[in-house]
Design a protein around this motif. Structure first.
Motif, short mmCIF file in Angstrom:
data_model
loop_
_atom_site.label_atom_id
_atom_site.label_comp_id
_atom_site.label_asym_id
_atom_site.label_seq_id
_atom_site.Cartn_x
_atom_site.Cartn_y
_atom_site.Cartn_z
N LYS A 135 0.85 -1.19 0.00
CA LYS A 135 0.00 0.00 0.00
C LYS A 135 0.88 1.24 0.00
CE LYS A 135 -2.05 0.70 3.87
NZ LYS A 135 -2.98 0.49 4.98
N ALA A 136 0.49 2.24 -0.79
CA ALA A 136 1.28 3.47 -0.89
C ALA A 136 0.38 4.68 -0.69
CB ALA A 136 1.98 3.56 -2.25
N TYR A 137 0.87 5.65 0.08
CA TYR A 137 0.21 6.95 0.20
C TYR A 137 1.09 7.97 -0.51
CZ TYR A 137 -2.73 4.99 3.93
OH TYR A 137 -3.62 4.24 4.65
N CYS A 138 0.46 8.73 -1.41
CA CYS A 138 1.22 9.71 -2.19
C CYS A 138 0.59 11.09 -2.01
CB CYS A 138 1.26 9.33 -3.66
SG CYS A 138 1.85 10.64 -4.74
N GLN A 139 1.36 12.02 -1.49
CA GLN A 139 0.96 13.43 -1.44
C GLN A 139 1.55 14.10 -2.68
OE1 GLN A 139 -1.09 15.11 0.26
NE2 GLN A 139 -0.35 17.05 1.07
N THR A 140 0.69 14.45 -3.64
CA THR A 140 1.19 14.94 -4.91
C THR A 140 0.60 16.30 -5.26
OG1 THR A 140 1.55 14.38 -7.25
CG2 THR A 140 -0.59 13.80 -6.30
N ALA A 141 1.40 17.09 -5.98
CA ALA A 141 0.94 18.38 -6.49
C ALA A 141 0.54 18.28 -7.96
CB ALA A 141 2.04 19.43 -6.32
N LEU A 142 0.80 17.15 -8.59
CA LEU A 142 0.54 16.99 -10.02
C LEU A 142 -0.93 17.17 -10.37
CD1 LEU A 142 2.75 13.85 -10.79
CD2 LEU A 142 3.18 16.19 -11.58
N LEU A 143 -1.18 17.64 -11.58
CA LEU A 143 -2.52 17.71 -12.14
C LEU A 143 -2.52 17.07 -13.52
CD1 LEU A 143 -3.76 21.32 -11.28
CD2 LEU A 143 -4.77 19.18 -10.50
N PRO A 144 -3.60 16.37 -13.85
CA PRO A 144 -4.79 16.13 -13.03
C PRO A 144 -4.54 15.04 -11.99
CG PRO A 144 -5.02 15.04 -15.15
CD PRO A 144 -3.74 15.81 -15.22
N ALA A 145 -5.24 15.13 -10.87
CA ALA A 145 -5.13 14.12 -9.81
C ALA A 145 -6.37 14.18 -8.94
CB ALA A 145 -3.88 14.34 -8.97
N GLU A 146 -6.94 13.02 -8.66
CA GLU A 146 -8.13 12.95 -7.80
C GLU A 146 -7.87 13.58 -6.44
OE1 GLU A 146 -11.41 11.14 -8.12
OE2 GLU A 146 -10.96 11.65 -10.20
N LEU A 147 -6.66 13.38 -5.91
CA LEU A 147 -6.33 13.92 -4.59
C LEU A 147 -6.42 15.44 -4.59
CD1 LEU A 147 -5.45 12.13 -2.13
CD2 LEU A 147 -3.18 13.10 -2.40
N ARG A 148 -6.06 16.06 -5.71
CA ARG A 148 -6.18 17.52 -5.84
C ARG A 148 -7.65 17.92 -5.98
NH1 ARG A 148 -2.09 20.70 -7.95
NH2 ARG A 148 -3.62 22.34 -7.47
N PHE A 149 -8.36 17.24 -6.86
CA PHE A 149 -9.75 17.61 -7.12
C PHE A 149 -10.64 17.43 -5.89
CE2 PHE A 149 -8.96 16.31 -11.80
CZ PHE A 149 -8.42 17.56 -12.07
N ASP A 150 -10.29 16.49 -5.02
CA ASP A 150 -11.10 16.21 -3.83
C ASP A 150 -10.72 17.08 -2.63
OD1 ASP A 150 -12.57 14.34 -5.17
OD2 ASP A 150 -11.49 12.61 -4.39
N GLY A 151 -9.77 18.00 -2.80
CA GLY A 151 -9.39 18.90 -1.71
C GLY A 151 -8.60 18.25 -0.60
N ILE A 152 -8.04 17.06 -0.88
CA ILE A 152 -7.31 16.33 0.16
C ILE A 152 -5.89 16.85 0.31
CG2 ILE A 152 -6.40 14.05 0.78
CD1 ILE A 152 -8.92 12.88 -0.57
N VAL A 153 -5.28 17.29 -0.78
CA VAL A 153 -3.92 17.82 -0.71
C VAL A 153 -3.87 19.05 0.18
CG1 VAL A 153 -2.06 18.90 -2.04
CG2 VAL A 153 -3.18 16.85 -2.91
N THR A 154 -4.83 19.95 0.00
CA THR A 154 -4.86 21.17 0.82
C THR A 154 -5.61 20.96 2.13
OG1 THR A 154 -6.86 21.88 -0.33
CG2 THR A 154 -4.75 22.67 -1.20
#
Length: 667
Positions: free
Chosen positions: A458-477
């Motif tokens: 299992k991997a957790y990735c904190q990413t700034a890349l776009l497009p990315a679900e983590l960015r669109f879901d407001g999880i990065v910020t």
């Protein structure tokens, strides 16, 4: 540009005929509950009395439904959910035969769309035998597993109508897959989403074709290790279109396939435009996955040559064929009609960048999207027919309650559980299978056992890349502010972070300050004359400046830990960490750029332990695996869901240096 005619296709309307008695179906709703359809005979001559009868009947039905709703609510509040002895809710579901009727009605519109684009040539280009032969599945089980997922979706849509059922195709790839040089909704992902949505929707399934390709990007190690953060935790099909950027680095596809097999929802994988991935796909199919090599070139051979109309007995080709192939070349040569009409952007923008020879034009994107749609829609129909005809799986089980009493195919909770159990066993077969050999690549400097963690843990990735679900879901910020899904993977209104020219002033006295999510406005701006969305892929990053002194990031955040809505591997992270810095196209790194492997230029502390070495594992020298002393594993902090967090502190020491951090991955 794909035709707009497929966006909304309503049912046929009955024309009034005063001379002919006709039968109509009345469907109304009361208190959000569907009322039983009532058949009535009507004649235009007695229209007013008929309407009164209709109104009376509907009033009685509404009152009955309201009474039933009150009684049912009371019962549910006292005794919980209401289910029959077989586990089914007491409601009527459509049979597979009824669902097939609905599907075939929607498929007729799908076929009309193909005919609009390709005319009579559609029967040669898109027939089942031709399409299926271009998707190399290596083993019949690969196709069977694809249809297994589709059957699960069909049943889930019927049995759990209060929740949305979706089928998600995610596209990974470089600039050509991202549709650079075109309008964004001309991409093959958009063509796929537009055309496949109707047949899936007829079965209660929402279809997505998400274009998450990124220009100038390899498939790994960053993207492969950030698979869930970029493509999302819930995907059914994942495509790989990185042949131009990965080149001969076969180990990258091997890593990609291993990460896909380890993904929470175990998607089917599709390889486009590469002859080098065959053995890797054969290996994962043998061990429980569904994987396909797509031979688009074989299908293009069926497209008539636009410069040979006489031989094809045609004075005018349909839009999908006209100026697509000229003298045997795809959208070329430049001086031909194919070259001159490769792009269809002038009606949206006066000038669009990236219109190069190596990027596909609108004809090719349209065709690839339609091919993918035909393949998926055909398999969806086959899955539905198998449900109707009672086809069942004969898979053997090591230990299961179904050994002696396998449920028959039906729209039932038991059969849905049975299918999910088969899929779970397929994933378990993959997880317990041998690791691929000779696949270390750039990871050859770290111990093999540690590399195996990269392949399947299992991997957790904190990413700034776009497009990315983590960015669109407001999880990065960690704002919880979600973007609004528009189409083909594009979301609007998400948190963008700070613009490069207006970053907050350094605050060296606060060591808890987070690295700043940063974007560059110049890459976001559309030309003044442009009225359409172009690129959505951007190389955003987290800024850490020398003047900021110590800054702190926690990975995974609580928001990230809570974001997994589907089951994930229960085994916690080990403390293995990789970091990737931003890629600058063509290696044009600014003078301020800090490379993590130059450990004297930046201090990194993880849960109180200093990093002493960074080992490069990427061809561009951007991604490094971190060490402290002789160990690759860092201490862990207890967190949520029986997992761990890592408090990571940065201090840039290079004078006027900037750490352009793209992603942090913990395993």
């Amino acid at each position: 540009m794909a035709s707009k005619s497929f966006l909304h296709r309503g049912g046929s309307q009955m024309e009034e005929n005063s001379d002919i008695e006709k039968e109509s179906l009345i469907s109304e709703t009361c208190s959000d509950r569907e009322v039983i359809v009532v058949k009535v005979k009507e004649k235009k001559s007695n229209k007013s009395s008929s309407l009164c009868i209709k109104a009376l009947v509907l009033l009685i039905l509404c009152v009955s439904v309201a009474a039933f709703t009150f009684r049912e609510t009371l019962v549910l509040s006292m005794f919980g959910s209401k289910e029959s002895s077989t586990g089914l809710e007491e409601r009527q579901y459509k049979t597979p035969a009824e669902l097939l009727d609905d599907f075939l009605y929607a498929k007729s519109d799908f076929d009309k769309l193909l005919h609009e684009d390709y005319g009579e040539y559609m029967y040669k280009i898109f027939n089942k035998t031709t399409i299926m032969s271009a998707f190399k599945g290596h083993d019949p089980k690969s196709m069977e597993r694809l249809k297994l997922r589709m059957k699960i979706k069909i049943l889930n849509a019927q049995l759990h109508q209060s929740t949305r059922t979706s089928y998600i195709w995610a596209t990974g790839g470089h600039s050509a897959a991202a549709a650079h040089g075109n309008i964004f909704n001309q991409s093959y992902s958009s063509s796929l989403e537009q055309s496949a949505s109707g047949p899936f929707r007829s079965l209660g399934i929402r279809f997505y074709g998400k274009n998450y390709a990124m220009g100038g990007t390899l498939s790994g190690p960053e993207v492969a290790m950030c698979m869930s953060s970029i493509f999302g935790n819930d995907i059914d099909a994942l495509s790989w279109d990185y042949g131009m950027t990965d080149g001969r680095n076969d180990w990258l596809y091997s890593l990609w396939a291993q990460r896909a097999g380890s993904h929470p929802t175990f998607p089917s994988i599709f390889s486009l435009f590469s002859d080098r991935n065959y053995l890797h796909n054969e290996f994962v199919v043998k061990n429980g996955m569904s994987a396909f090599d797509i031979k688009i070139d074989e299908l293009r051979d069926n497209i008539p040559d636009s410069n040979n109309r006489k031989a094809n007995n045609s004075t005018e080709f349909p839009r999908g064929i006209k100026d697509y192939i000229c003298d045997g070349h795809v959208e070329s040569p430049p001086e031909s009609g194919c070259g001159k009409n490769k792009w269809d952007t002038e009606r949206y923008c006066e000038k669009v960048q990236f219109q190069t020879s190596w990027h596909n034009g609108w004809h090719d994107h349209l065709f690839i999207g339609r091919v993918l749609a035909v393949f998926l829609v055909q398999n969806l129909m086959d899955a539905l027919i198998e449900l109707k005809d009672g086809y069942n799986y004969t898979q053997s089980f090591n230990s299961t309650s179904w050994e002696d009493d396998i449920p028959s195919p039906a729209v039932s909770v038991d059969y849905l559980k049975y299918l999910r159990h088969i899929e779970s066993q397929n994933k378990q077969s993959f997880v317990s299978s041998p690791f691929p050999k000779n696949s270390l690549g750039m990871f050859d400097q770290i111990p093999l056992q540690k590399f195996k963690i990269f392949q399947r843990n299992k991997a957790y990735c904190q990413t700034a890349l776009l497009p990315a679900e983590l960015r669109f879901d407001g999880i990065v910020t960690q704002s919880g502010h979600k973007g609004n899904y528009e189409f083909s993977g594009y979301s609007s209104g998400y948190d963008e972070g700070h613009e490069k020219s207006s970053l907050p002033n350094p605050n060296p006295n606060d060591n808890s300050t987070k690295p700043m999510l940063t974007f560059e406005k110049s890459f976001r701006l559309l030309p003044d004359s442009c009225e359409a969305r172009l690129e959505i892929d951007f190389k955003d990053y987290f800024t850490i400046r020398e003047a900021d002194e110590w800054m702190t990031m926690v990975v995974p955040s609580k928001a990230h830990l809570n974001s997994f809505k589907v089951p994930v591997e229960k085994k916690p992270t080990t403390g293995l960490i990789m970091m990737c810095t931003r890629n600058f196209d063509w290696g044009r790194f600014p003078e301020s750029y800090v490379f993590i492997e130059n450990i004297q230029e930046v201090d990194i502390e993880i849960n109180g332990v200093m990093v002493t070495e960074a080992i490069s594992v990427s061809t561009e020298n951007r991604c490094q695996v971190l060490k402290h002393g002789n160990s690759y594993l860092f201490p862990k902090l207890e967190a949520l869901n029986n997992d761990f967090q890592y408090e990571i502190k940065f201090n840039v020491r290079k004078q006027k240096g900037i750490l352009y951090l793209s992603s942090v991955i913990v395993l």
